[in-house]
Design an enzyme around this catalytic site. Sequence first.
Site, PDB file in Angstrom:
ATOM      1  N   GLY A  86       0.849  -1.192   0.000  1.00 60.47           N
ATOM      2  CA  GLY A  86       0.000   0.000   0.000  1.00 60.47           C
ATOM      3  C   GLY A  86       0.877   1.230   0.000  1.00 60.47           C
ATOM      4  O   GLY A  86       2.052   1.157   0.381  1.00 60.47           O
ATOM      5  N   GLN A  96       2.699  10.167   1.554  1.00 58.33           N
ATOM      6  CA  GLN A  96       4.011   9.523   1.777  1.00 58.33           C
ATOM      7  C   GLN A  96       5.022   9.876   0.691  1.00 58.33           C
ATOM      8  O   GLN A  96       6.230   9.699   0.910  1.00 58.33           O
ATOM      9  CB  GLN A  96       3.844   7.999   1.823  1.00 58.33           C
ATOM     10  CG  GLN A  96       3.073   7.508   3.057  1.00 58.33           C
ATOM     11  CD  GLN A  96       3.000   6.006   3.090  1.00 58.33           C
ATOM     12  OE1 GLN A  96       2.098   5.416   2.485  1.00 58.33           O
ATOM     13  NE2 GLN A  96       3.934   5.372   3.747  1.00 58.33           N
ATOM     14  N   CYS A 153       5.339   0.289   8.190  1.00 59.98           N
ATOM     15  CA  CYS A 153       5.030   1.477   7.383  1.00 59.98           C
ATOM     16  C   CYS A 153       6.278   1.859   6.591  1.00 59.98           C
ATOM     17  O   CYS A 153       7.384   1.871   7.139  1.00 59.98           O
ATOM     18  CB  CYS A 153       4.624   2.638   8.285  1.00 59.98           C
ATOM     19  SG  CYS A 153       4.162   4.126   7.369  1.00 59.98           S
ATOM     20  N   LEU A 154       6.081   2.141   5.317  1.00 59.16           N
ATOM     21  CA  LEU A 154       7.234   2.485   4.482  1.00 59.16           C
ATOM     22  C   LEU A 154       7.861   3.811   4.908  1.00 59.16           C
ATOM     23  O   LEU A 154       9.003   4.100   4.558  1.00 59.16           O
ATOM     24  CB  LEU A 154       6.816   2.529   3.005  1.00 59.16           C
ATOM     25  CG  LEU A 154       6.348   1.184   2.443  1.00 59.16           C
ATOM     26  CD1 LEU A 154       5.847   1.335   1.020  1.00 59.16           C
ATOM     27  CD2 LEU A 154       7.429   0.126   2.536  1.00 59.16           C
ATOM     28  N   HIS A 195      -5.038   1.516   7.023  1.00 57.26           N
ATOM     29  CA  HIS A 195      -3.709   2.099   7.261  1.00 57.26           C
ATOM     30  C   HIS A 195      -3.460   3.250   6.286  1.00 57.26           C
ATOM     31  O   HIS A 195      -2.955   4.306   6.661  1.00 57.26           O
ATOM     32  CB  HIS A 195      -2.639   0.997   7.079  1.00 57.26           C
ATOM     33  CG  HIS A 195      -1.230   1.470   7.222  1.00 57.26           C
ATOM     34  ND1 HIS A 195      -0.434   1.151   8.293  1.00 57.26           N
ATOM     35  CD2 HIS A 195      -0.462   2.237   6.414  1.00 57.26           C
ATOM     36  CE1 HIS A 195       0.763   1.722   8.134  1.00 57.26           C
ATOM     37  NE2 HIS A 195       0.768   2.383   7.006  1.00 57.26           N
ATOM     38  N   GLU A 196      -3.875   3.037   5.007  1.00 60.90           N
ATOM     39  CA  GLU A 196      -3.639   4.077   3.989  1.00 60.90           C
ATOM     40  C   GLU A 196      -4.554   5.280   4.195  1.00 60.90           C
ATOM     41  O   GLU A 196      -4.113   6.425   4.049  1.00 60.90           O
ATOM     42  CB  GLU A 196      -3.835   3.494   2.582  1.00 60.90           C
ATOM     43  CG  GLU A 196      -2.932   2.314   2.234  1.00 60.90           C
ATOM     44  CD  GLU A 196      -1.469   2.542   2.546  1.00 60.90           C
ATOM     45  OE1 GLU A 196      -0.773   1.555   2.815  1.00 60.90           O
ATOM     46  OE2 GLU A 196      -1.019   3.703   2.566  1.00 60.90           O
ATOM     47  N   HIS A 211      -3.221   7.546   6.648  1.00 56.11           N
ATOM     48  CA  HIS A 211      -2.196   8.440   6.091  1.00 56.11           C
ATOM     49  C   HIS A 211      -2.834   9.693   5.506  1.00 56.11           C
ATOM     50  O   HIS A 211      -2.307  10.791   5.630  1.00 56.11           O
ATOM     51  CB  HIS A 211      -1.403   7.729   4.977  1.00 56.11           C
ATOM     52  CG  HIS A 211      -0.230   6.932   5.460  1.00 56.11           C
ATOM     53  ND1 HIS A 211       0.821   7.487   6.157  1.00 56.11           N
ATOM     54  CD2 HIS A 211       0.067   5.621   5.331  1.00 56.11           C
ATOM     55  CE1 HIS A 211       1.715   6.541   6.448  1.00 56.11           C
ATOM     56  NE2 HIS A 211       1.282   5.404   5.957  1.00 56.11           N
TER      57      HIS A 211
HETATM   58  O1  K2U Z   1       1.441   2.663   3.937  1.00 51.83           O
HETATM   59  C1  K2U Z   1       2.516   2.082   3.982  1.00 51.83           C
HETATM   60  O2  K2U Z   1       3.487   2.498   4.608  1.00 51.83           O
HETATM   61  C2  K2U Z   1       2.652   0.719   3.321  1.00 51.83           C
HETATM   62  C3  K2U Z   1       2.317  -0.295   4.378  1.00 51.83           C
HETATM   63  C4  K2U Z   1       0.952  -0.815   4.136  1.00 51.83           C
HETATM   64  C5  K2U Z   1       0.513  -1.750   5.221  1.00 51.83           C
HETATM   65  C6  K2U Z   1       0.899  -1.585   6.547  1.00 51.83           C
HETATM   66  C7  K2U Z   1       0.443  -2.480   7.508  1.00 51.83           C
HETATM   67  C8  K2U Z   1      -0.381  -3.522   7.155  1.00 51.83           C
HETATM   68  C9  K2U Z   1      -0.750  -3.671   5.843  1.00 51.83           C
HETATM   69  C10 K2U Z   1      -0.303  -2.782   4.878  1.00 51.83           C
HETATM   70  C11 K2U Z   1       3.372  -1.392   4.447  1.00 51.83           C
HETATM   71  O3  K2U Z   1       4.622  -0.904   4.757  1.00 51.83           O
HETATM   72  S1  K2U Z   1       3.577  -2.319   3.042  1.00 51.83           S
HETATM   73  C12 K2U Z   1       4.705  -3.506   3.697  1.00 51.83           C
HETATM   74  C13 K2U Z   1       3.951  -4.707   4.173  1.00 51.83           C
HETATM   75  C14 K2U Z   1       4.030  -5.832   3.391  1.00 51.83           C
HETATM   76  C15 K2U Z   1       3.312  -6.953   3.752  1.00 51.83           C
HETATM   77  C16 K2U Z   1       2.508  -6.949   4.903  1.00 51.83           C
HETATM   78  C17 K2U Z   1       2.445  -5.806   5.676  1.00 51.83           C
HETATM   79  C18 K2U Z   1       3.175  -4.670   5.327  1.00 51.83           C
HETATM   80 ZN    ZN Z   2       2.274   3.566   6.205  1.00 56.51          ZN
END
Ligand code: K2U
Ligand code: ZN
Length: 173
Positions: free
Chosen positions: A46, A51, A95-96, A137-138, A141
């Site tokens: 996501g 971001q 979170c990225l 989560h998105e 943001h």
């Molecule tokens: O928004 C972001 O920073 C991307 C997030 C999205 C996300 C966070 C928590 C749970 C689900 C999605 C992640 O950093 S993407 C990395 C990731 C990959 C597999 C599972 C969970 C998170």
């Molecule tokens: Zn995030």
Amino acid sequence: MSLRPILLHPDPRLKRVADPVQAVTSEVRQLAADMLETMYEAPGIGLAAPQVGVGLRLLVMDCAKREDAPPRPMVLINPEIVWSSEATRSYEEGCLSIPEHYAEIVRPAEVRVRWTGLDGAEAETHFAGLWATCVQHEIDHLNGRLFIDYLTPLRRQLITRKMQKLKRELARA
Ligand code: K2U
Ligand code: ZN
């Protein structure tokens, strides 16, 4: 298409409430394409426009996490949660914008989201499982909220201090 740099916490742009997208212009389409490329490259499942430093209510997702499953990229413009389940689900979120930090976050297990697509058409989608966690989560943001905002002030402060140190080291590199 081009990769966009992902902002790292702490950054005031990650705390702002993003503005609605007024029209699906060619710039919005280019942004969505760049965000998908940036998300896949991270890799992530996501990414929200704030971001990458753009204060617009636009997010991309692809939670089709099995390797052999075809990718299922989604671009949600002006998304809003119109229903949330009573049932909740806990997931270890990352979170990225806060790399290498994870925490168990509890959210509604299922949500229904009304959104507009790149074609300008409105849709309403029911999300469950990892898709539900990710879309919440998105959307957080887009409202200037990070998953660490659900932690105790002490834990949030610890993570913020470590991220400030990382950013100082990156600035020196
Ligand atoms: O928004 C972001 O920073 C991307 C997030 C999205 C996300 C966070 C928590 C749970 C689900 C999605 C992640 O950093 S993407 C990395 C990731 C990959 C597999 C599972 C969970 C998170
Ligand atoms: Zn995030």
